[in-house]
Design a protein around this motif. Structure first.
Motif, short mmCIF file in Angstrom:
data_model
loop_
_atom_site.label_atom_id
_atom_site.label_comp_id
_atom_site.label_asym_id
_atom_site.label_seq_id
_atom_site.Cartn_x
_atom_site.Cartn_y
_atom_site.Cartn_z
N LEU A 101 0.19 -6.69 -0.65
CA LEU A 101 1.53 -6.88 -1.21
C LEU A 101 2.35 -7.68 -0.23
CD1 LEU A 101 3.65 -4.33 -3.19
CD2 LEU A 101 4.72 -5.87 -1.54
N TRP A 105 9.39 -5.02 -1.30
CA TRP A 105 8.86 -3.69 -1.61
C TRP A 105 9.91 -2.90 -2.40
CZ3 TRP A 105 5.38 -0.52 -2.81
CH2 TRP A 105 5.53 0.88 -2.67
N ALA A 113 5.10 -0.02 1.59
CA ALA A 113 3.93 -0.47 0.83
C ALA A 113 2.63 0.00 1.48
CB ALA A 113 3.95 -1.99 0.69
#
Length: 490
Positions: A101, A105, A113
């Motif tokens: 990712l 977030w 994350a």
């Protein structure tokens, strides 16, 4: 099946060429839409960042996962998902997936994350964290200048203070922008995952085009404001509307900003969209070069929309208009036909879709339906209405909404309810909740919303039981059995 998930923040659906904008250059997203499925009725479960992102993680509606507000304006709600909450990355991890990712977030405070198994730099906050060590190292390695802005655009708040920053000129080349940095880090992860040969889920979450719009001159001035057609709902009077909407208009200082500046702000927002489209193009091009395209499903969507002057508002808030609830939704699965779909679908439905494509059981995503049959051109039974909810931002403000092909009903317990005829009034200027000719529609939608909330277990329905026309009761609204056990005739 590899999974590439591209997400923007606070993105109006009408800024993309593939959704009908004739001016904004979005060739990369247009190409994705032309080779995949473009959903024309794609909605967020709630128009605010953290709850919407938590719904994507869990496949649950906000009332169920209970992460109901952004922590920056939190007024007592949970700030992280419960430890026992199901999230899709844990299921993908069990299937041997690499998880990445890159970017925003905004899914909690104490858990980031990485807490859910994602690789990538920890980038907290609601907007580009331009003081982050990884971003500063990226600039230093490339000899690029740091973040600096000028020409700030603000309005004036009701108490005479300066309002929130809406836009400014960014004194950096495009290679130094946070958007270019995010795409670069995503490409690096893509290359690493390709070399490892394991299936991957890679999300790239851009912080834009969320305001403030901070752009280099090339993008700040890319679009002539004279091209901008102001939103028709800029004629909003708030007559017959919940008073909170007028208050939010004052908060966002709309009436203190000259109309030509509003037009310029929209043009700058368009420039932000083009900048992000170019960075998405870099990621998609590298995926092609790595030979991953035929084995990678691609998603593009946003957490919610943005007003940019519509209804004399900016940002988002306690007003369930299409501007902030209808979002972009493009899904491309290898081998599936290019098409446009008109079913009502939701950001939450991405969860079950991800799980199915990864070979996982989608059932834990209880409020999520897999989009795979739709993307493959099938015609399964599908609900003819959509539900959404809101719980507040600067203060608690519960709302529930149901819309079908033509009408939208919004229930505001502390205020007036709203009913819009989206065929006759697509810009939602006329609240027709009290209009007698729409009484049958109002009753039908109120009852349907009531039944669906009860089926889901959303206790909002308890307010509706005594207050609205929902028919005869089939339960004791006191939540007690003492009456039937002790009541004596006479």
């Amino acid at each position: 099946m590899n999974l590439l998930f591209l997400m923007t923040d606070q993105h109006r659906v009408d800024t993309l060429g593939c959704y009908g904008n004739p001016h904004v250059a979005t060739p990369n997203l247009d190409r994705l839409a032309a080779t995949g499925t473009r959903f024309d009725r794609f909605y967020t479960p709630t128009a605010i960042c953290t709850p919407a992102r938590a719904s994507l993680l869990t496949g649950q509606a906000p009332f169920r996962h209970r992460l109901l507000a952004n922590y920056e304006r939190n007024v007592g709600y949970l700030e992280d998902l419960r430890e026992d909450a199901f999230t899709f990355p844990e299921a993908l991890k069990e299937r041997g997936y690499n998880l990445g990712l890159i970017g925003k977030w905004h899914g909690g405070t104490s858990r980031n994350a990485a807490s859910y198994g994602f690789d990538g730099p920890d980038l907290p906050g609601w907007h580009n964290p331009v003081d982050h060590p990884d971003y500063l190292a990226y600039l230093e390695e490339r000899g690029l200048p740091p973040y600096r802005i000028s020409g700030l655009i603000r309005g004036t708040t009701p108490n005479g203070n300066q309002g929130n920053l809406l836009a400014a000129r960014l004194h950096q080349p495009v290679e130094a922008t946070f958007e270019h940095y995010l795409a670069t880090r995503a490409i690096e992860h893509l290359e690493r995952y390709a070399a490892e040969g394991k299936p991957f889920f890679l999300a790239t979450h851009f912080f834009g085009p969320h305001l403030p719009y901070l752009l280099p001159d090339e993008y700040f001035d890319m679009y002539d404001p004279s091209l901008v057609e102001l939103p028709p709902s800029i004629a909003e009077t708030f007559e017959g509307k919940p008073p909170v909407q007028r208050n939010y208009s004052d908060h966002w200082t709309f009436d203190t900003i000259p109309i030509e500046i509003t037009r310029k702000l929209i043009a700058v927002y368009w420039g932000y969209v083009t900048l992000i489209d170019q960075q998405i193009g870099r990621i998609l091009d590298r995926m092609d070069e790595l030979g991953l395209t035929d084995e990678t499903s691609v998603f593009f969507t946003s957490d919610h929309g943005e007003f940019t002057g519509a209804h004399r508002l900016h940002d988002k808030g306690p007003a369930m208009y299409e501007d902030i609830y209808r979002i972009c939704g493009i899904v491309r699965i290898p081998g599936a036909p290019p098409q446009v779909r008109n079913e009502f679908v939701s950001l939450t439905d991405c969860t079950a879709t991800i799980l199915e494509l990864a070979g996982c059981d989608p059932k834990p995503a209880v409020d999520s339906r897999s989009l795979v049959p739709l993307v493959r051109g099938e015609h399964p039974e599908w609900p003819g209405e959509l539900l959404a909810e809101f719980h507040g931002h600067h203060f608690p403000y519960p709302q529930r909404m149901i819309r079908d092909d033509r009408y939208k009903l919004v229930v505001n317990p502390e205020s007036v309810n709203e009913l819009y005829d989206l065929h006759a009034d697509p810009h939602e200027l006329s609240n027709r909740y009290t209009h007698p000719e729409l009484a049958p529609v109002r009753r039908r939608l109120m009852r349907r919303l009531y039944d669906l909330l009860r089926e889901r277990g959303d206790n909002f329905y308890h307010w509706m039981t005594p207050m609205y026309d929902i028919g005869a009761l089939d339960y004791d609204p006191t939540l007690s059995s003492f009456e039937k056990e002790t009541l004596v005739d006479g």
